[in-house]
Design an enzyme around this catalytic site. Sequence first.
Site, PDB file in Angstrom:
ATOM      1  CB  CYS A  19       8.763 -33.374 -12.237  1.00 17.02           C
ATOM      2  SG  CYS A  19       9.606 -31.794 -12.295  1.00 17.02           S
ATOM      3  CG  HIS A 124       7.047 -31.501 -16.061  1.00 19.17           C
ATOM      4  ND1 HIS A 124       6.810 -32.223 -14.909  1.00 19.17           N
ATOM      5  CD2 HIS A 124       6.686 -32.305 -17.098  1.00 19.17           C
ATOM      6  CE1 HIS A 124       6.315 -33.409 -15.239  1.00 19.17           C
ATOM      7  NE2 HIS A 124       6.242 -33.482 -16.550  1.00 19.17           N
ATOM      8  CG  ASN A 139       4.894 -36.324 -18.560  1.00 20.44           C
ATOM      9  OD1 ASN A 139       4.949 -35.989 -17.384  1.00 20.44           O
ATOM     10  ND2 ASN A 139       4.828 -35.443 -19.547  1.00 20.44           N
TER      11      ASN A 139
END
Length: 280
Positions: A19, A124, A139
């Site tokens: 991520c 994350h 995202n």
Amino acid sequence: MRDLSACRLILRRQEGSLCAQHCLNNLLQGEYFSPVELSSIAQQLDEEERMRMAEGGVQTEEYRTFLQQPSGNMDDSGFFSIQVISNALGVWGLEIVLFNSREYQQLRIDPIHEKAFICNYKEHWFTVRKLGQQWFNLNSLLTGPELISDTYLALFLAQLQQEGYSIFVIRGNLPDCEADQILRIMRVEQQQRPKLIGEDEAQRMSVQHASDPGHTADEALLDEDEEELRKALALSRQDMEVEDEEADLRRAIQLSMQGTGDLPQSSSKEQDFTVSLSRL
């Protein structure tokens, strides 16, 4: 109505636990960093930390304990630390500032006047960036970019902080990208908000298991764990289904309580050009 895919707005989907890489590339709107390049930065940081520890003596208990500990800058899952992200952005002359730090809050800057934010919760990372005159939630856990109105941006960031997110402001000049160039001359309207990746499948499996008479107690506990994970992933977009008009109404009420009758204009309804957000 034009498709936003023509605007070259990039959103890299989640792959493994990379991520941080997706966050950086979504921020810069290009394939600027690979896992190998970020790993190299992490290893360099590890070596710098080792040399600082060695200054106190390589025979000390502290130094031997340090050598036995895993890296704090990356792990086997693909996670990279804020130090790695900061160093990577430094290559582009960018720096990060903690959003809720006393120094930044004293500046009293309206979030809509910033260029981008990166957010972190339980390892994350994801990006919130302004492209043209509009804000987008980029995202990597979503099926596509999510439009955020100017009115809702501050509320969105406040909600993330309440949920435990660390938010960092990006300062400096971001590299030019085609999406920003196109969105400077047009505004977009989102007909349907993107979902979390796998959200439909998770809901389908939940219904299927609930209706299965052979569903065991252990399987039920597993389902609960999966549901908790799904909820954790959804934290970054909780309450984003609120309509722009409702957010405007709240702001109008606040303004009226302050003695002004100026109503905010809709940030997504009144526009000369509209395109639809697509699933990238």
